[in-house]
Write a protein that holds these residues in place. Sequence first.
Motif, PDB file in Angstrom:
ATOM      1  N   SER A 141      17.520 -62.377 -13.720  1.00  0.00           N
ATOM      2  CA  SER A 141      17.225 -61.409 -12.665  1.00  0.00           C
ATOM      3  C   SER A 141      18.178 -60.218 -12.737  1.00  0.00           C
ATOM      4  CB  SER A 141      17.320 -62.082 -11.291  1.00  0.00           C
ATOM      5  OG  SER A 141      17.097 -61.158 -10.261  1.00  0.00           O
ATOM      6  N   GLU A 142      19.445 -60.471 -13.032  1.00  0.00           N
ATOM      7  CA  GLU A 142      20.406 -59.381 -13.175  1.00  0.00           C
ATOM      8  C   GLU A 142      20.098 -58.566 -14.428  1.00  0.00           C
ATOM      9  OE1 GLU A 142      23.871 -56.991 -12.317  1.00  0.00           O
ATOM     10  OE2 GLU A 142      22.331 -58.094 -11.206  1.00  0.00           O
ATOM     11  N   PHE A 143      19.664 -59.234 -15.489  1.00  0.00           N
ATOM     12  CA  PHE A 143      19.222 -58.517 -16.685  1.00  0.00           C
ATOM     13  C   PHE A 143      18.072 -57.570 -16.343  1.00  0.00           C
ATOM     14  CE2 PHE A 143      16.157 -58.080 -20.097  1.00  0.00           C
ATOM     15  CZ  PHE A 143      16.928 -57.693 -21.179  1.00  0.00           C
ATOM     16  N   ASP A 144      17.101 -58.074 -15.578  1.00  0.00           N
ATOM     17  CA  ASP A 144      15.952 -57.246 -15.181  1.00  0.00           C
ATOM     18  C   ASP A 144      16.413 -56.018 -14.400  1.00  0.00           C
ATOM     19  OD1 ASP A 144      14.408 -59.257 -16.297  1.00  0.00           O
ATOM     20  OD2 ASP A 144      13.907 -60.179 -14.365  1.00  0.00           O
ATOM     21  N   ARG A 145      17.370 -56.231 -13.486  1.00  0.00           N
ATOM     22  CA  ARG A 145      17.852 -55.117 -12.652  1.00  0.00           C
ATOM     23  C   ARG A 145      18.502 -54.033 -13.508  1.00  0.00           C
ATOM     24  NH1 ARG A 145      22.233 -52.957 -10.362  1.00  0.00           N
ATOM     25  NH2 ARG A 145      23.657 -54.358 -11.473  1.00  0.00           N
ATOM     26  N   LEU A 146      19.357 -54.446 -14.451  1.00  0.00           N
ATOM     27  CA  LEU A 146      20.052 -53.478 -15.289  1.00  0.00           C
ATOM     28  C   LEU A 146      19.078 -52.743 -16.214  1.00  0.00           C
ATOM     29  CD1 LEU A 146      23.219 -55.561 -16.212  1.00  0.00           C
ATOM     30  CD2 LEU A 146      23.176 -53.470 -14.855  1.00  0.00           C
ATOM     31  N   ALA A 147      18.118 -53.472 -16.791  1.00  0.00           N
ATOM     32  CA  ALA A 147      17.148 -52.832 -17.671  1.00  0.00           C
ATOM     33  C   ALA A 147      16.327 -51.793 -16.911  1.00  0.00           C
ATOM     34  CB  ALA A 147      16.238 -53.879 -18.306  1.00  0.00           C
ATOM     35  N   ALA A 148      15.934 -52.141 -15.686  1.00  0.00           N
ATOM     36  CA  ALA A 148      15.143 -51.208 -14.877  1.00  0.00           C
ATOM     37  C   ALA A 148      15.946 -49.965 -14.517  1.00  0.00           C
ATOM     38  CB  ALA A 148      14.652 -51.901 -13.613  1.00  0.00           C
ATOM     39  N   LEU A 149      17.271 -50.096 -14.381  1.00  0.00           N
ATOM     40  CA  LEU A 149      18.112 -48.939 -14.075  1.00  0.00           C
ATOM     41  C   LEU A 149      18.090 -47.908 -15.197  1.00  0.00           C
ATOM     42  CD1 LEU A 149      21.392 -50.366 -12.478  1.00  0.00           C
ATOM     43  CD2 LEU A 149      19.726 -48.864 -11.392  1.00  0.00           C
ATOM     44  N   ASP A 174      16.363 -37.658 -17.672  1.00  0.00           N
ATOM     45  CA  ASP A 174      15.696 -37.608 -16.371  1.00  0.00           C
ATOM     46  C   ASP A 174      16.073 -38.795 -15.493  1.00  0.00           C
ATOM     47  OD1 ASP A 174      14.403 -35.238 -16.775  1.00  0.00           O
ATOM     48  OD2 ASP A 174      12.535 -36.130 -17.489  1.00  0.00           O
ATOM     49  N   ASN A 175      16.746 -39.791 -16.084  1.00  0.00           N
ATOM     50  CA  ASN A 175      17.106 -41.018 -15.379  1.00  0.00           C
ATOM     51  C   ASN A 175      18.502 -40.859 -14.756  1.00  0.00           C
ATOM     52  OD1 ASN A 175      18.109 -43.658 -14.782  1.00  0.00           O
ATOM     53  ND2 ASN A 175      16.603 -44.539 -16.171  1.00  0.00           N
ATOM     54  N   PRO A 176      18.633 -41.073 -13.433  1.00  0.00           N
ATOM     55  CA  PRO A 176      19.946 -40.908 -12.784  1.00  0.00           C
ATOM     56  C   PRO A 176      21.040 -41.782 -13.398  1.00  0.00           C
ATOM     57  CG  PRO A 176      18.208 -41.073 -11.129  1.00  0.00           C
ATOM     58  CD  PRO A 176      17.571 -41.379 -12.452  1.00  0.00           C
ATOM     59  N   SER A 177      20.687 -42.976 -13.888  1.00  0.00           N
ATOM     60  CA  SER A 177      21.705 -43.860 -14.462  1.00  0.00           C
ATOM     61  C   SER A 177      22.315 -43.266 -15.718  1.00  0.00           C
ATOM     62  CB  SER A 177      21.101 -45.231 -14.774  1.00  0.00           C
ATOM     63  OG  SER A 177      20.691 -45.874 -13.591  1.00  0.00           O
ATOM     64  N   TRP A 178      21.496 -42.584 -16.528  1.00  0.00           N
ATOM     65  CA  TRP A 178      22.042 -41.921 -17.710  1.00  0.00           C
ATOM     66  C   TRP A 178      22.790 -40.658 -17.321  1.00  0.00           C
ATOM     67  CZ3 TRP A 178      22.449 -44.283 -22.223  1.00  0.00           C
ATOM     68  CH2 TRP A 178      21.594 -45.350 -22.504  1.00  0.00           C
ATOM     69  N   GLN A 179      22.328 -39.961 -16.300  1.00  0.00           N
ATOM     70  CA  GLN A 179      23.024 -38.757 -15.836  1.00  0.00           C
ATOM     71  C   GLN A 179      24.429 -39.076 -15.365  1.00  0.00           C
ATOM     72  OE1 GLN A 179      20.590 -36.935 -12.813  1.00  0.00           O
ATOM     73  NE2 GLN A 179      18.791 -36.799 -14.143  1.00  0.00           N
ATOM     74  N   ARG A 222      13.925 -35.401 -29.481  1.00  0.00           N
ATOM     75  CA  ARG A 222      14.015 -34.499 -28.329  1.00  0.00           C
ATOM     76  C   ARG A 222      13.318 -35.090 -27.109  1.00  0.00           C
ATOM     77  NH1 ARG A 222      11.652 -30.945 -25.260  1.00  0.00           N
ATOM     78  NH2 ARG A 222       9.615 -31.363 -26.176  1.00  0.00           N
ATOM     79  N   GLU A 223      12.152 -35.675 -27.337  1.00  0.00           N
ATOM     80  CA  GLU A 223      11.404 -36.277 -26.240  1.00  0.00           C
ATOM     81  C   GLU A 223      12.160 -37.465 -25.652  1.00  0.00           C
ATOM     82  OE1 GLU A 223       7.481 -38.628 -26.684  1.00  0.00           O
ATOM     83  OE2 GLU A 223       6.866 -36.533 -26.425  1.00  0.00           O
ATOM     84  N   GLN A 224      12.776 -38.266 -26.530  1.00  0.00           N
ATOM     85  CA  GLN A 224      13.528 -39.441 -26.081  1.00  0.00           C
ATOM     86  C   GLN A 224      14.741 -39.035 -25.240  1.00  0.00           C
ATOM     87  OE1 GLN A 224      12.640 -42.576 -26.583  1.00  0.00           O
ATOM     88  NE2 GLN A 224      14.423 -43.541 -25.662  1.00  0.00           N
ATOM     89  N   ILE A 225      15.471 -38.036 -25.700  1.00  0.00           N
ATOM     90  CA  ILE A 225      16.642 -37.574 -24.952  1.00  0.00           C
ATOM     91  C   ILE A 225      16.222 -37.029 -23.592  1.00  0.00           C
ATOM     92  CG2 ILE A 225      18.509 -35.879 -24.891  1.00  0.00           C
ATOM     93  CD1 ILE A 225      19.014 -38.198 -26.789  1.00  0.00           C
ATOM     94  N   ALA A 226      15.124 -36.282 -23.553  1.00  0.00           N
ATOM     95  CA  ALA A 226      14.642 -35.728 -22.284  1.00  0.00           C
ATOM     96  C   ALA A 226      14.279 -36.848 -21.318  1.00  0.00           C
ATOM     97  CB  ALA A 226      13.430 -34.830 -22.526  1.00  0.00           C
ATOM     98  N   LEU A 227      13.639 -37.903 -21.837  1.00  0.00           N
ATOM     99  CA  LEU A 227      13.279 -39.049 -20.993  1.00  0.00           C
ATOM    100  C   LEU A 227      14.521 -39.706 -20.410  1.00  0.00           C
ATOM    101  CD1 LEU A 227      11.146 -41.192 -20.031  1.00  0.00           C
ATOM    102  CD2 LEU A 227      11.596 -42.397 -22.172  1.00  0.00           C
TER     103      LEU A 227
END
Length: 552
Positions: free
Chosen positions: A406-414, A500-505, A492-497
């Motif tokens: 369940s914790e794995f799922d949470r982190l992956a979804a982040l 857009d994710n707050p966790s990567w920001q 380029r498309e991968q980096i943009a994706l």
Amino acid sequence: MSIAKSKNQVHQGDCVKLLGEVEEGSVDLVFADPPFNIGYDYDVYDDTQQSDDYLKWCRQWIDGVYRALKPDGTFWLAIGDEYAAELKIEAQKAGFQCRSWVIWYYTFGVNCVNGFSRSHTHLFHFVKDPKKFTFNRPNPQIRVKSARQLVYADNRANPNGRLPDNTWILRPQDAPTSFSPSHDTWYFARVAGTFKEREGFHGCQMPEQLLARIIRSSSSPQDLVLDPFGGSGTTMSVAKKLGRQWMGFELSEDYATYINERLAKTQVGDPIDGAEDPIQSSPSTKQGKRRPKPFSEETEKAVIAAYEKAGNGYPAEYIMCDMDLNKEFIAECRERGVTGSAFIWNRYLFHLRKQGKLPKSTQQPPRISSAEINRYGYASEVAWRLLAIDYQKTLDDILCSPEFASEFDRLAALYGPADVTPIEYRRAALSIRKRTKPARELAVEKFSKWMKKKIRPIAIDDFQNAEFEVPGVFVLRHEEASIFAGESENMREQIALMMDNPSWQELEPDSILPIKNNDNFATRFALKAALVQRELPALNCRLWASDSELPV
């Protein structure tokens, strides 16, 4: 650069001023080990203040801690006898709620001539919101072995142990049969001058294992951990090892320099120094039972029958990925009276599969395609990496435990796309694991000389152009530190994706090392493996690394 934007750095200066510059509500965990005002000879700080002045100063920095913490943040305070009660009251006045009052008992205590030897420190566990705060109870690294495990080898015991008690006890030499590190008196040796982990430049160094227990219990991977009194740098070092972001303040310029040198030698995933459990041993008792074989032939038949009934013909790995099928399998084991727990039954199912004792699968799940790995596999890899560091468990262990999974799922979804299901993330992790060994071998064979070449970093803002709408591999970086090595059919498309994710920001990537590569996908996996071995990115699964290091 403002303090709010300067994570993973040590800031030299007064903690009261610096706390005021931290973005309000941005920190997940604060650990503070302030001067005790007992006359210790620090580098630049005066530890002999008048009591009223000392408490006024403590009030200021505690208010700063409260302001810096997120609404669900946690504050741990280490303090000696002289001001323990006063600082507990000051913290409560600031708005904190006390969850635990832990006594840290240590060996190598301070000898007193006309009194009992001083051999403990108070550890206060405060939260801002008593109903919403981080406490990672499933993490096996903060749990302790139970009597069922140590004495009776009982399969019904939770294999990850139990949470520590809330019990006052005596010193171990006074009561050797009752003292246990599982109680609220925590038994960790003070870091003496002869200890391997002693850094040497600071006389009040905390043991890494004690900080690891606190950081693991009260923060999650990639959370921000702040230490307003940097000292020897142990909090930041342990936070970095455990895959957290970190920030430290230190009044002394010399100490700040030494801390930075220590952190430069520390890598994400490095082992925590010191014994995990300094006094753990199996209790000496004539009533203790010999550890039996984990399962009988009868149990084996019951587990296989449960698999046949619940698995719908799918292979065992798929049962670990599909939560509904796994729940049915666990229910069938329970109905058949199999002793143990969900984790034990799932692990035993894997054991039977490896022994070739399970019926042949009649249903095969769809293969994870390269395009799917390309779209969300990176999030599976990050979740796997962070849990492997924090829980010290293999991927099989993670997927076999419903709590860990369940914790794995949470982190992956982040870190991944919102429309991907847990079963897809779990299967992607298993697929990545299958690709790692050949990729490592091909990396050493094909890219060892090539990887000596200098790769020019490109600012992330300059990366958004058509030139990189091509297949290739890339390394996300923050300043000089590598965060993640990825690959994509369209960089380029991968980096943009990802951006857009707050966790990567929140990781604040500022540059990219890109390498165009139009070879087949197997070769591209090898190139990624070579990059991981060269750059050692914080968030890449450890299995990409090899025993054979590539020359840099």
